[in-house]
Write a protein that holds these residues in place. Structure first.
Motif, PDB file in Angstrom:
ATOM      1  N   ARG A  12       3.893   0.598  -6.461  1.00 48.42           N
ATOM      2  CA  ARG A  12       4.208   1.912  -5.906  1.00 48.42           C
ATOM      3  C   ARG A  12       3.262   2.934  -6.515  1.00 48.42           C
TER       4      ARG A  12
ATOM      5  N   GLU B 160       3.438  -6.082  -1.963  1.00 46.05           N
ATOM      6  CA  GLU B 160       3.832  -4.920  -1.164  1.00 46.05           C
ATOM      7  C   GLU B 160       3.328  -3.660  -1.863  1.00 46.05           C
TER       8      GLU B 160
ATOM      9  N   SER C  28       3.048   0.495  -1.650  1.00 44.24           N
ATOM     10  CA  SER C  28       3.474   1.731  -0.998  1.00 44.24           C
ATOM     11  C   SER C  28       2.745   2.903  -1.643  1.00 44.24           C
TER      12      SER C  28
END
Length: 297
Positions: free
Chosen positions: A101, A128, A130
């Protein structure tokens, strides 16, 4: 009332429960992956710390004393809660290893971050990622709140409590439209006082670009207008609305195309470091990989 020091010896209490379950120090030691002498030493140390005998040892095995049985009953929920905690932390670590993140101030997010993230995606294709975008003050708040693992800011001042690492530098440029009166003085050193007499187009409070400029001119900009984005500042500057104060990375193309003219201001240093910021002593493993992709410390 503070907890007694022995309460932290959860592995020994967990071992005591295994002895109660298996009826043997040896079998309990095997279940915990330690040797029998080591298990016996742990139980003996726990007995000394508690000040009561916990086991009665015989050739047939080990039985809990009445005091040991009471301690085992009280220990059960404590050890179960500790296992819940351990499992939860392991889950958090696994989640942390699977995602990254990031938050970045606008200039970094638009002109630098995409290339950095591309490198991480190549080396960690299953991760992932973000990305949040805000001004420098907003990014620091996101990091402080634990909402992101890593932040990138342009502000000259980093709040206390955040770790930092310089990842590059930047320069704030002052630009006007080609038809603006000051454009005729391009190439000359213009006094700061002449600049401050003009309408200035600045980013909103909390922006690192704004803070860099205001720090350089002593904190005063009497004719400043605050605008929420670099794009808006450039559009207003093209329309002749004043002097745009933005990163030189954003002005390079329009200056090269002749749409805007950069001004040189006498004695005004508008260079600034770019920093990565995070909570704690060290960034997460994925955040460190991203910093490594950016370059040497």
């Amino acid at each position: 009332m503070p907890l007694p020091p022995w309460i932290s010896d959860l592995p020994a209490l967990d071992l005591l429960l295994s002895v109660a379950e298996t009826g043997s120090v040896g079998r309990a030691a095997q279940a915990h992956g330690i040797s029998q002498p080591s298990a016996s030493a742990r139980i003996a140390r726990l007995e000394r710390r508690l000040g009561v005998p916990l086991l009665v040892r015989s050739r047939r095995g080990s039985l809990l004393t009445p005091a040991g049985q009471a301690v085992a009953v009280w220990t059960q929920q404590v050890v179960e809660a500790a296992h819940t905690l351990a499992d939860g932390v392991r889950t958090l670590r696994a989640d942390q290893e699977a995602r990254l993140r990031v938050a970045a101030s606008l200039t970094i997010a638009e002109y630098m971050l995409p290339a950095w993230l591309l490198t991480v995606r190549r080396t960690h294709p299953g991760t992932e990622i973000s990305v949040g975008v805000s001004n420098s003050a907003g990014v620091c708040e996101m990091v402080r709140a634990g909402g992101v693992d890593l932040g990138f800011v342009e502000s000259p001042d980093i709040p206390a409590g955040l770790s930092r690492r310089q990842v590059g530098d930047d320069r704030v440029a002052l630009v006007v439209s080609a038809g603006y009166p000051l454009a005729a003085r391009a190439g000359q050193e213009i006094p700061v006082t002449d600049i401050l007499e003009q309408p200035l187009l600045l980013r909103e409070p909390g922006s690192g670009t704004r803070d860099t400029f205001l720090n350089a001119v002593g904190g005063k900009a009497p004719h400043a207008t605050s605008l929420g984005s670099t794009t808006t500042i450039l559009a207003t500057t093209r329309a002749g609305g004043g002097i745009g104060v933005v990163s030189s990375r954003a002005t390079a193309a329009p200056v090269a195309a002749g749409e805007l003219v950069e001004l040189t201001v006498r004695g005004l240093d508008l260079t600034r470091p770019l920093h990565a910021v995070w909570l704690g002593r060290a960034p997460t493993a994925l955040a460190e990989d991203l910093l490594a992709a950016i370059g040497p410390r």
